[in-house]
Design a protein around this motif. Structure first.
Motif, short mmCIF file in Angstrom:
data_model
loop_
_atom_site.label_atom_id
_atom_site.label_comp_id
_atom_site.label_asym_id
_atom_site.label_seq_id
_atom_site.Cartn_x
_atom_site.Cartn_y
_atom_site.Cartn_z
N ALA A 18 0.81 -1.22 0.00
CA ALA A 18 0.00 0.00 0.00
C ALA A 18 0.85 1.27 0.00
O ALA A 18 0.31 2.38 -0.02
CB ALA A 18 -0.93 0.00 1.22
N GLY A 19 2.17 1.10 0.02
CA GLY A 19 3.05 2.26 -0.03
C GLY A 19 3.28 2.94 1.31
O GLY A 19 3.76 4.07 1.36
N VAL A 20 2.96 2.26 2.40
CA VAL A 20 3.18 2.83 3.74
C VAL A 20 4.65 2.60 4.10
O VAL A 20 5.07 1.48 4.35
CB VAL A 20 2.25 2.18 4.79
CG1 VAL A 20 2.54 2.72 6.18
CG2 VAL A 20 0.79 2.38 4.40
N ALA A 21 5.41 3.68 4.10
CA ALA A 21 6.86 3.59 4.32
C ALA A 21 7.23 3.42 5.78
O ALA A 21 8.28 2.85 6.09
CB ALA A 21 7.55 4.82 3.76
N ALA A 22 6.37 3.90 6.69
CA ALA A 22 6.70 3.81 8.12
C ALA A 22 5.45 3.53 8.94
O ALA A 22 4.35 3.95 8.58
CB ALA A 22 7.36 5.10 8.59
N ILE A 23 5.65 2.82 10.03
CA ILE A 23 4.58 2.52 10.97
C ILE A 23 4.79 3.44 12.18
O ILE A 23 5.88 3.43 12.76
CB ILE A 23 4.63 1.04 11.42
CG1 ILE A 23 4.51 0.12 10.19
CG2 ILE A 23 3.53 0.74 12.42
CD1 ILE A 23 4.79 -1.34 10.49
N PRO A 24 3.79 4.24 12.52
CA PRO A 24 3.96 5.16 13.64
C PRO A 24 4.47 4.43 14.89
O PRO A 24 4.06 3.33 15.19
CB PRO A 24 2.54 5.70 13.88
CG PRO A 24 1.87 5.57 12.55
CD PRO A 24 2.45 4.32 11.93
N VAL A 25 5.39 5.05 15.56
CA VAL A 25 6.05 4.59 16.78
C VAL A 25 7.09 3.50 16.50
O VAL A 25 8.14 3.47 17.12
CB VAL A 25 5.04 4.08 17.85
CG1 VAL A 25 5.74 3.61 19.11
CG2 VAL A 25 4.01 5.14 18.19
N LEU A 26 6.84 2.61 15.54
CA LEU A 26 7.74 1.48 15.29
C LEU A 26 8.88 1.80 14.32
O LEU A 26 9.97 1.26 14.45
CB LEU A 26 6.95 0.27 14.79
CG LEU A 26 5.87 -0.25 15.75
CD1 LEU A 26 5.14 -1.42 15.12
CD2 LEU A 26 6.46 -0.62 17.09
N GLY A 27 8.62 2.60 13.31
CA GLY A 27 9.66 2.95 12.36
C GLY A 27 9.35 2.52 10.94
O GLY A 27 8.21 2.20 10.60
N GLU A 28 10.40 2.50 10.11
CA GLU A 28 10.24 2.12 8.70
C GLU A 28 9.68 0.71 8.60
O GLU A 28 10.15 -0.21 9.28
CB GLU A 28 11.59 2.18 7.98
CG GLU A 28 12.11 3.57 7.77
CD GLU A 28 13.40 3.55 6.96
OE1 GLU A 28 13.51 2.74 6.02
OE2 GLU A 28 14.29 4.34 7.30
N THR A 29 8.70 0.55 7.73
CA THR A 29 8.02 -0.74 7.59
C THR A 29 9.00 -1.86 7.24
O THR A 29 8.93 -2.94 7.82
CB THR A 29 6.91 -0.64 6.53
OG1 THR A 29 6.08 0.48 6.85
CG2 THR A 29 6.06 -1.90 6.49
N GLN A 30 9.92 -1.60 6.32
CA GLN A 30 10.87 -2.64 5.92
C GLN A 30 11.79 -3.02 7.08
O GLN A 30 12.19 -4.18 7.21
CB GLN A 30 11.67 -2.22 4.69
CG GLN A 30 12.53 -1.00 4.90
CD GLN A 30 13.15 -0.50 3.62
OE1 GLN A 30 12.69 -0.81 2.51
NE2 GLN A 30 14.20 0.28 3.74
N TYR A 31 12.13 -2.06 7.93
CA TYR A 31 12.97 -2.33 9.11
C TYR A 31 12.19 -3.15 10.13
O TYR A 31 12.72 -4.10 10.70
CB TYR A 31 13.45 -1.00 9.71
CG TYR A 31 14.39 -1.17 10.87
CD1 TYR A 31 15.70 -1.58 10.67
CD2 TYR A 31 13.97 -0.91 12.17
CE1 TYR A 31 16.57 -1.73 11.74
CE2 TYR A 31 14.84 -1.05 13.24
CZ TYR A 31 16.14 -1.47 13.02
OH TYR A 31 16.99 -1.62 14.08
#
Length: 145
Positions: A25-38
């Motif tokens: 969906a193109g969400v690059a980061a998850i709030p509080v947790l960081g970059e989605t791929q990380y």
């Protein structure tokens, strides 16, 4: 009371699926947790290391003359340390491919343990399906990097 392991095993796949969906969906980061791929990479490293640790634990109850009593601690260390080194040295794409290889390798080991009657049929069946879900989610994720 039924053991919670099948439910926890299935629940463990949920973060892989969520991260793959978010990456698609193109969400690059998850709030509080960081970059989605990380987040995906770290979670995959933790889960694969945990599973390798379960293999280590399985070897402790085996007789010394069982071939798996030697194979399991060696394989578990190679997989856990290899993934850790891969996380430290590879690109995210390279590491996710290494995670895929790691999860497939862990399943191959579980197949051998199932054939040797060290792990039960029901546990192996759950592991097989969850590994398919995890590997699919990782493949979706890596194609969106």
């Amino acid at each position: 009371m039924k053991k919670p392991s099948p439910y926890l095993t299935v629940a463990g796949a949920i973060p892989f699926v969520i991260c793959a969906f978010l990456m698609t969906a193109g969400v690059a980061a998850i709030p509080v947790l960081g970059e989605t791929q990380y987040v995906l990479s770290i979670y995959g490293l933790v889960i694969a290391s945990f599973m390798a640790g379960a293999h280590w634990g399985n070897h402790l109850g085996l007789a010394d003359d069982n071939t798996w009593a030697f194979k399991l601690p060696v394989f578990s260390n190679v997989i856990a340390l290899g993934l850790w080194l891969g996380f430290l040295t590879l690109s995210t794409v390279g590491f996710i491919w290494l995670l895929i290889l790691g999860f497939v390798s862990l399943l191959v080991i579980d197949y051998g343990l199932h054939q040797a009657h060290i792990i039960g049929h029901e546990y192996f069946k759950v592991r097989k399906y969850v590994t398919l879900i995890v590997v699919f989610a990782l493949m979706v994720a890596v194609t969106n990097l």
